[in-house]
Scaffold this active site. Structure first.
Site, PDB file in Angstrom:
ATOM      1  N   GLY A  89       0.833  -1.188   0.000  1.00  0.00           N
ATOM      2  CA  GLY A  89       0.000   0.000   0.000  1.00  0.00           C
ATOM      3  C   GLY A  89       0.869   1.240   0.000  1.00  0.00           C
ATOM      4  N   ARG A  90       0.315   2.342   0.499  1.00  0.00           N
ATOM      5  CA  ARG A  90       1.084   3.587   0.522  1.00  0.00           C
ATOM      6  C   ARG A  90       1.916   3.756   1.784  1.00  0.00           C
ATOM      7  NH1 ARG A  90      -2.053   8.408   0.043  1.00  0.00           N
ATOM      8  NH2 ARG A  90      -4.015   7.313   0.215  1.00  0.00           N
ATOM      9  N   GLU A  93       5.966   3.668   1.974  1.00  0.00           N
ATOM     10  CA  GLU A  93       6.685   4.821   1.438  1.00  0.00           C
ATOM     11  C   GLU A  93       7.153   5.760   2.548  1.00  0.00           C
ATOM     12  OE1 GLU A  93       5.857   7.657  -2.286  1.00  0.00           O
ATOM     13  OE2 GLU A  93       4.334   7.806  -0.704  1.00  0.00           O
ATOM     14  N   CYS A 119       4.013  -6.458  -2.269  1.00  0.00           N
ATOM     15  CA  CYS A 119       3.693  -5.264  -3.032  1.00  0.00           C
ATOM     16  C   CYS A 119       4.726  -4.160  -2.822  1.00  0.00           C
ATOM     17  CB  CYS A 119       2.278  -4.819  -2.704  1.00  0.00           C
ATOM     18  SG  CYS A 119       1.558  -3.695  -3.906  1.00  0.00           S
ATOM     19  N   HIS A 120       4.342  -3.064  -2.156  1.00  0.00           N
ATOM     20  CA  HIS A 120       5.267  -1.973  -1.879  1.00  0.00           C
ATOM     21  C   HIS A 120       5.963  -2.142  -0.526  1.00  0.00           C
ATOM     22  CE1 HIS A 120       3.020  -0.147  -5.171  1.00  0.00           C
ATOM     23  NE2 HIS A 120       3.959   0.784  -5.245  1.00  0.00           N
ATOM     24  N   TYR A 139       5.620  -5.330  -6.282  1.00  0.00           N
ATOM     25  CA  TYR A 139       4.850  -4.641  -7.308  1.00  0.00           C
ATOM     26  C   TYR A 139       5.857  -4.144  -8.355  1.00  0.00           C
ATOM     27  CZ  TYR A 139       1.382  -1.703  -9.521  1.00  0.00           C
ATOM     28  OH  TYR A 139       0.525  -1.144 -10.447  1.00  0.00           O
TER      29      TYR A 139
END
Length: 195
Positions: A89-90, A93, A119-120, A139
């Site tokens: 997800g975000r 980050e 993913c991330h 990802y």
């Protein structure tokens, strides 16, 4: 099966399925999963986002659920945990900017404890500098980060339904890979599901 104590690192706008489903899967087979977020305590929640693959050049994003935390980040002693889960997800980050998050991840890597990232989530592994010489996937947009950090990219021919295992590290490209990702992670943990 011996019960494992598993730490899950999440933050606001973690991908909904990538937090909810692994948590439920691991608890279902009897493991003890502690969900934490920097600057939050047990009983707090993080907001999630649902990332979907609808034919656009990248994923779309929709509001998810509130994901309840059952641990306080500031109280975490990584020595007490057997394994680590990092959803995507975000949130990765910005979680990767937290020095304590990096310290925790390095502990699991240096001690060869099982790590599952999807993913991330691998952005945190890159920031912790623990992927050099490892084979993993993520990802596709995270591929340059992994390769520049010294990892070998495992290509799944544009499918999101596979996972990659390299020793104690189990990575996957996105939530459609949950069946493969979680089954491989359970094997690393030494878990079995009785028929």
């Amino acid at each position: 099966m011996s019960v494992k104590k598993i730490l899950m690192l999440v933050g606001d706008f973690v991908e909904d399925y990538e937090a909810m489903v692994p948590y439920q899967c691991l608890v279902m087979v009897g493991h003890d999963v502690t969900k934490v977020c920097p600057d939050k305590a047990a009983g707090d929640t993080v907001r999630t986002a649902v990332h979907d693959f609808e034919g656009d050049q990248t994923y779309s994003e929709k509001p998810g659920h509130n994901f309840h935390l059952n641990g306080t980040f500031d109280d975490i002693d990584e020595n007490e945990f057997d394994a680590l889960v990092i959803p995507g997800g975000r949130s990765p980050e910005y979680l990767r900017l937290n020095p304590r998050v990096i310290e925790i991840v390095r502990h699991f890597a240096e001690n060869q404890k099982p790590i599952a990232a999807v993913c991330h989530g691998q952005q945190i592994l890159v920031a912790a500098n623990v992927v050099s010489g490892r084979t993993c996937t993520a990802y596709p947009a995270v591929m340059p980060d992994l390769e520049m950090a010294g990892a070998t990219w495992e290509d799944h021919n544009e499918t999101f339904t596979n996972a990659c295992v390299d020793g104690n590290l189990c990575t996957a490209p996105a939530w459609p890979a949950h069946p493969t990702w979680m089954s491989n992670f359970l094997k690393i943990l030494g878990s079995t599901i009785e028929p």
